[in-house]
Design a protein around this motif. Structure first.
Motif, PDB file in Angstrom:
ATOM      1  N   SER A 111       0.832  -1.209   0.000  1.00  0.00           N
ATOM      2  CA  SER A 111       0.000   0.000   0.000  1.00  0.00           C
ATOM      3  C   SER A 111       0.861   1.252   0.000  1.00  0.00           C
ATOM      4  O   SER A 111       0.545   2.248  -0.657  1.00  0.00           O
ATOM      5  N   GLY A 112       1.975   1.204   0.734  1.00  0.00           N
ATOM      6  CA  GLY A 112       2.861   2.353   0.780  1.00  0.00           C
ATOM      7  C   GLY A 112       3.842   2.393  -0.379  1.00  0.00           C
ATOM      8  O   GLY A 112       4.283   3.472  -0.784  1.00  0.00           O
ATOM      9  N   ALA A 113       4.181   1.235  -0.927  1.00  0.00           N
ATOM     10  CA  ALA A 113       5.177   1.182  -1.997  1.00  0.00           C
ATOM     11  C   ALA A 113       4.611   1.583  -3.352  1.00  0.00           C
ATOM     12  O   ALA A 113       5.342   2.073  -4.216  1.00  0.00           O
ATOM     13  N   LEU A 114       3.301   1.367  -3.562  1.00  0.00           N
ATOM     14  CA  LEU A 114       2.680   1.714  -4.842  1.00  0.00           C
ATOM     15  C   LEU A 114       2.164   3.151  -4.789  1.00  0.00           C
ATOM     16  O   LEU A 114       1.477   3.542  -3.843  1.00  0.00           O
ATOM     17  N   ASN A 115       2.478   3.923  -5.812  1.00  0.00           N
ATOM     18  CA  ASN A 115       1.985   5.303  -5.906  1.00  0.00           C
ATOM     19  C   ASN A 115       0.471   5.266  -6.128  1.00  0.00           C
ATOM     20  O   ASN A 115       0.006   4.710  -7.124  1.00  0.00           O
ATOM     21  N   PRO A 116      -0.320   5.844  -5.218  1.00  0.00           N
ATOM     22  CA  PRO A 116      -1.777   5.765  -5.360  1.00  0.00           C
ATOM     23  C   PRO A 116      -2.302   6.474  -6.605  1.00  0.00           C
ATOM     24  O   PRO A 116      -3.433   6.219  -7.031  1.00  0.00           O
ATOM     25  N   ARG A 117      -1.495   7.343  -7.209  1.00  0.00           N
ATOM     26  CA  ARG A 117      -1.923   8.080  -8.405  1.00  0.00           C
ATOM     27  C   ARG A 117      -1.518   7.373  -9.696  1.00  0.00           C
ATOM     28  O   ARG A 117      -1.854   7.847 -10.786  1.00  0.00           O
ATOM     29  N   HIS A 118      -0.776   6.277  -9.568  1.00  0.00           N
ATOM     30  CA  HIS A 118      -0.353   5.535 -10.758  1.00  0.00           C
ATOM     31  C   HIS A 118      -1.230   4.315 -10.963  1.00  0.00           C
ATOM     32  O   HIS A 118      -1.566   3.610 -10.009  1.00  0.00           O
ATOM     33  N   THR A 119      -1.558   4.057 -12.197  1.00  0.00           N
ATOM     34  CA  THR A 119      -2.293   2.828 -12.510  1.00  0.00           C
ATOM     35  C   THR A 119      -1.344   1.630 -12.379  1.00  0.00           C
ATOM     36  O   THR A 119      -0.121   1.790 -12.269  1.00  0.00           O
ATOM     37  N   VAL A 120      -1.922   0.446 -12.413  1.00  0.00           N
ATOM     38  CA  VAL A 120      -1.115  -0.772 -12.385  1.00  0.00           C
ATOM     39  C   VAL A 120      -0.123  -0.765 -13.545  1.00  0.00           C
ATOM     40  O   VAL A 120       1.059  -1.094 -13.381  1.00  0.00           O
ATOM     41  N   VAL A 145       4.727  -5.416 -20.045  1.00  0.00           N
ATOM     42  CA  VAL A 145       3.956  -5.227 -18.814  1.00  0.00           C
ATOM     43  C   VAL A 145       2.990  -6.392 -18.622  1.00  0.00           C
ATOM     44  O   VAL A 145       2.852  -6.940 -17.520  1.00  0.00           O
ATOM     45  N   ALA A 146       2.319  -6.791 -19.697  1.00  0.00           N
ATOM     46  CA  ALA A 146       1.372  -7.910 -19.617  1.00  0.00           C
ATOM     47  C   ALA A 146       2.085  -9.200 -19.225  1.00  0.00           C
ATOM     48  O   ALA A 146       1.586  -9.988 -18.409  1.00  0.00           O
ATOM     49  N   GLN A 147       3.258  -9.419 -19.775  1.00  0.00           N
ATOM     50  CA  GLN A 147       4.020 -10.625 -19.445  1.00  0.00           C
ATOM     51  C   GLN A 147       4.402 -10.632 -17.969  1.00  0.00           C
ATOM     52  O   GLN A 147       4.303 -11.667 -17.288  1.00  0.00           O
ATOM     53  N   ALA A 148       4.832  -9.486 -17.435  1.00  0.00           N
ATOM     54  CA  ALA A 148       5.223  -9.403 -16.027  1.00  0.00           C
ATOM     55  C   ALA A 148       4.030  -9.656 -15.108  1.00  0.00           C
ATOM     56  O   ALA A 148       4.139 -10.381 -14.113  1.00  0.00           O
ATOM     57  N   LEU A 149       2.882  -9.076 -15.437  1.00  0.00           N
ATOM     58  CA  LEU A 149       1.683  -9.289 -14.617  1.00  0.00           C
ATOM     59  C   LEU A 149       1.253 -10.754 -14.654  1.00  0.00           C
ATOM     60  O   LEU A 149       0.868 -11.328 -13.624  1.00  0.00           O
ATOM     61  N   SER A 150       1.338 -11.371 -15.832  1.00  0.00           N
ATOM     62  CA  SER A 150       0.981 -12.787 -15.950  1.00  0.00           C
ATOM     63  C   SER A 150       1.927 -13.655 -15.126  1.00  0.00           C
ATOM     64  O   SER A 150       1.498 -14.592 -14.445  1.00  0.00           O
ATOM     65  N   SER A 151       3.224 -13.340 -15.164  1.00  0.00           N
ATOM     66  CA  SER A 151       4.200 -14.108 -14.397  1.00  0.00           C
ATOM     67  C   SER A 151       3.945 -13.985 -12.898  1.00  0.00           C
ATOM     68  O   SER A 151       4.248 -14.907 -12.131  1.00  0.00           O
ATOM     69  N   ALA A 152       3.374 -12.855 -12.483  1.00  0.00           N
ATOM     70  CA  ALA A 152       3.060 -12.643 -11.071  1.00  0.00           C
ATOM     71  C   ALA A 152       1.688 -13.194 -10.698  1.00  0.00           C
ATOM     72  O   ALA A 152       1.231 -13.005  -9.573  1.00  0.00           O
ATOM     73  N   GLY A 153       1.032 -13.856 -11.648  1.00  0.00           N
ATOM     74  CA  GLY A 153      -0.243 -14.500 -11.352  1.00  0.00           C
ATOM     75  C   GLY A 153      -1.451 -13.611 -11.486  1.00  0.00           C
ATOM     76  O   GLY A 153      -2.517 -13.925 -10.944  1.00  0.00           O
ATOM     77  N   LEU A 154      -1.329 -12.507 -12.212  1.00  0.00           N
ATOM     78  CA  LEU A 154      -2.451 -11.585 -12.417  1.00  0.00           C
ATOM     79  C   LEU A 154      -2.941 -11.732 -13.856  1.00  0.00           C
ATOM     80  O   LEU A 154      -2.348 -11.192 -14.787  1.00  0.00           O
ATOM     81  N   ARG A 155      -4.028 -12.469 -14.024  1.00  0.00           N
ATOM     82  CA  ARG A 155      -4.551 -12.754 -15.363  1.00  0.00           C
ATOM     83  C   ARG A 155      -6.071 -12.571 -15.389  1.00  0.00           C
ATOM     84  O   ARG A 155      -6.740 -12.879 -14.401  1.00  0.00           O
ATOM     85  N   PRO A 156      -6.606 -12.056 -16.524  1.00  0.00           N
ATOM     86  CA  PRO A 156      -5.877 -11.528 -17.689  1.00  0.00           C
ATOM     87  C   PRO A 156      -5.234 -10.194 -17.338  1.00  0.00           C
ATOM     88  O   PRO A 156      -5.882  -9.345 -16.706  1.00  0.00           O
ATOM     89  N   PRO A 157      -3.985  -9.992 -17.697  1.00  0.00           N
ATOM     90  CA  PRO A 157      -3.262  -8.788 -17.263  1.00  0.00           C
ATOM     91  C   PRO A 157      -3.875  -7.492 -17.764  1.00  0.00           C
ATOM     92  O   PRO A 157      -3.884  -6.487 -17.045  1.00  0.00           O
ATOM     93  N   GLU A 158      -4.406  -7.509 -18.998  1.00  0.00           N
ATOM     94  CA  GLU A 158      -4.953  -6.275 -19.567  1.00  0.00           C
ATOM     95  C   GLU A 158      -6.113  -5.728 -18.747  1.00  0.00           C
ATOM     96  O   GLU A 158      -6.366  -4.513 -18.741  1.00  0.00           O
ATOM     97  N   ALA A 159      -6.811  -6.598 -18.023  1.00  0.00           N
ATOM     98  CA  ALA A 159      -7.946  -6.162 -17.214  1.00  0.00           C
ATOM     99  C   ALA A 159      -7.509  -5.298 -16.029  1.00  0.00           C
ATOM    100  O   ALA A 159      -8.334  -4.595 -15.430  1.00  0.00           O
ATOM    101  N   LEU A 160      -6.223  -5.344 -15.704  1.00  0.00           N
ATOM    102  CA  LEU A 160      -5.719  -4.577 -14.560  1.00  0.00           C
ATOM    103  C   LEU A 160      -4.964  -3.319 -14.968  1.00  0.00           C
ATOM    104  O   LEU A 160      -4.605  -2.518 -14.113  1.00  0.00           O
ATOM    105  N   PHE A 161      -4.714  -3.149 -16.238  1.00  0.00           N
ATOM    106  CA  PHE A 161      -3.882  -2.045 -16.699  1.00  0.00           C
ATOM    107  C   PHE A 161      -4.310  -0.695 -16.117  1.00  0.00           C
ATOM    108  O   PHE A 161      -3.474   0.096 -15.679  1.00  0.00           O
ATOM    109  N   LEU A 162      -5.594  -0.392 -16.140  1.00  0.00           N
ATOM    110  CA  LEU A 162      -6.074   0.941 -15.771  1.00  0.00           C
ATOM    111  C   LEU A 162      -6.630   1.016 -14.355  1.00  0.00           C
ATOM    112  O   LEU A 162      -7.247   2.013 -13.978  1.00  0.00           O
TER     113      LEU A 162
END
Length: 347
Positions: A111-120, A145-162
């Motif tokens: 929560s502190g490491a991610l900039n709250p004003r930046h999208t995923v 970016v999509a490949q990194a999100l998928s490797s981290a177990g976030l799929r489908p990655p494009e759904a999290l972009f914004l």
């Protein structure tokens, strides 16, 4: 029931890089308002290699996070050496920038490491832009970016972009941090208390992800934690830290089934699953790092000394300093006068 210890690196080790990050006699100190010097690290030796998981364990205030930050050049040592792939780490310039790409730090609080004003998307793409990794890769930034999100177990990655951090669960935020690290294709990850802020139901998923990354990508992972139970289930090797030094280290199964140092024994005894050890309650807190005790730094809280078990070496415990424990990955080693005296007798 006793947790199942990690069995060590398997296929992942052979798939990984020959990367090695090590410290030798590392010392970090800070000036306090009272004019005294706090020795946050007082001679720490550690080795982390690709394809293995190492747990750095100890109470709060033992120096774990300071060591983790030093390994990526965020905290400057007063003495000692950090070596990356066999070469002494440069304090600035290209060498440090290269290290920070290849050795990624995953912070404790998503929560502190991610900039709250930046999208995923922006959070994960940041490292790609800093290190200019898109040009010449043959892939677009969005694909990386999509490949990194998928490797981290976030799929489908494009759904999290914004999406923004406040729209994610705690586990998803932790995975975004890991994805940001993976985006730059590191060789080693340093995860500072990676599951301490997560619900119990999510912790296992994140730990399983770290093990999967070791197996599939050959990554080395240093897990900084106060939880020996967590270390038991994920680590190949363990380094137990107390007041700025590593006091016991070795293969996980050896250290946790046959702990030698009284401090390790005390930490292990309060894990509910470990039934063979009587609970040991340590008295007092870790001493002020501006006033490190003489002799063995653990002696003011040592149950073996208090009970008389260490009476034969009591003078040494209170007055004779112990050498810095080698960070060499081989073998089970312990820095303790009582253990040393037993070894002399047995030999």
């Amino acid at each position: 029931m006793t947790p199942e210890p990690s069995t060590g690196p398997s296929n992942g080790a052979s798939k990984g890089h020959s990367a090695e990050l090590s410290t030798s006699g590392l010392r970090v100190q800070f000036a306090t308002r009272g004019g005294r010097v706090a020795r946050a690290l007082d001679g720490a030796d550690l080795v982390l290699r690709a394809g293995e998981v190492v747990a750095l364990v100890g109470e709060s205030g033992s120096g774990k996070t300071t060591l983790a930050r030093s390994l990526v050049g965020l905290t400057a040592p007063a003495a000692g050496e950090i070596r990356w792939e066999g070469k002494a780490l440069e304090r600035s310039g290209r060498g440090l920038k290269r290290l920070r790409r290849q050795v990624q730090l995953v912070l404790q609080d998503p929560s502190g490491a991610l900039n709250p004003r930046h999208t995923v998307y922006e959070s994960v793409a940041e490292g790609l832009r800093i290190h200019k990794l898109v040009s010449g890769s043959g892939r677009t930034e969005a694909e990386l970016v999509a490949q990194a999100l998928s490797s981290a177990g976030l799929r489908p990655p494009e759904a999290l972009f914004l999406r923004y951090p406040h729209e994610l669960s705690g586990g998803q935020r932790q995975r975004v941090l890991i994805a940001g690290a993976l985006a730059v294709s590191p060789k080693l990850l340093i995860a500072d208390e990676p599951v301490s802020s997560l619900d119990a139901s999510i912790r296992g998923e994140i730990l399983a992800l770290l093990l999967k990354l070791r197996e599939e990508l050959g990554l080395g992972v240093l897990v900084v934690t106060h939880d020996l139970g967590l270390a038991w289930n994920i680590a190949d090797r363990i380094a137990v830290m107390y007041l700025g030094r590593i006091v016991e280290t070795g293969p996980t199964e050896e250290v946790l089934t046959s702990p030698q140092h009284p401090y390790t024994q005390a930490l292990l005894s309060v894990i509910p699953e470990v039934e063979r050890l009587e609970p040991v309650v340590l008295t007092g807190e870790i001493p002020d790092p501006t006033r490190i005790p003489p002799g063995c730094r653990f002696h003011p809280r040592c149950p073996a000394l208090a009970s008389g078990e260490a009476s034969g070496v009591a003078d040494a415990c209170r007055g004779t300093a112990l050498p810095i424990l080698s960070g060499d990955p081989g073998g089970h080693r312990c820095s303790c006068h009582l253990v040393s005296s037993r070894e002399v007798v047995s030999s």
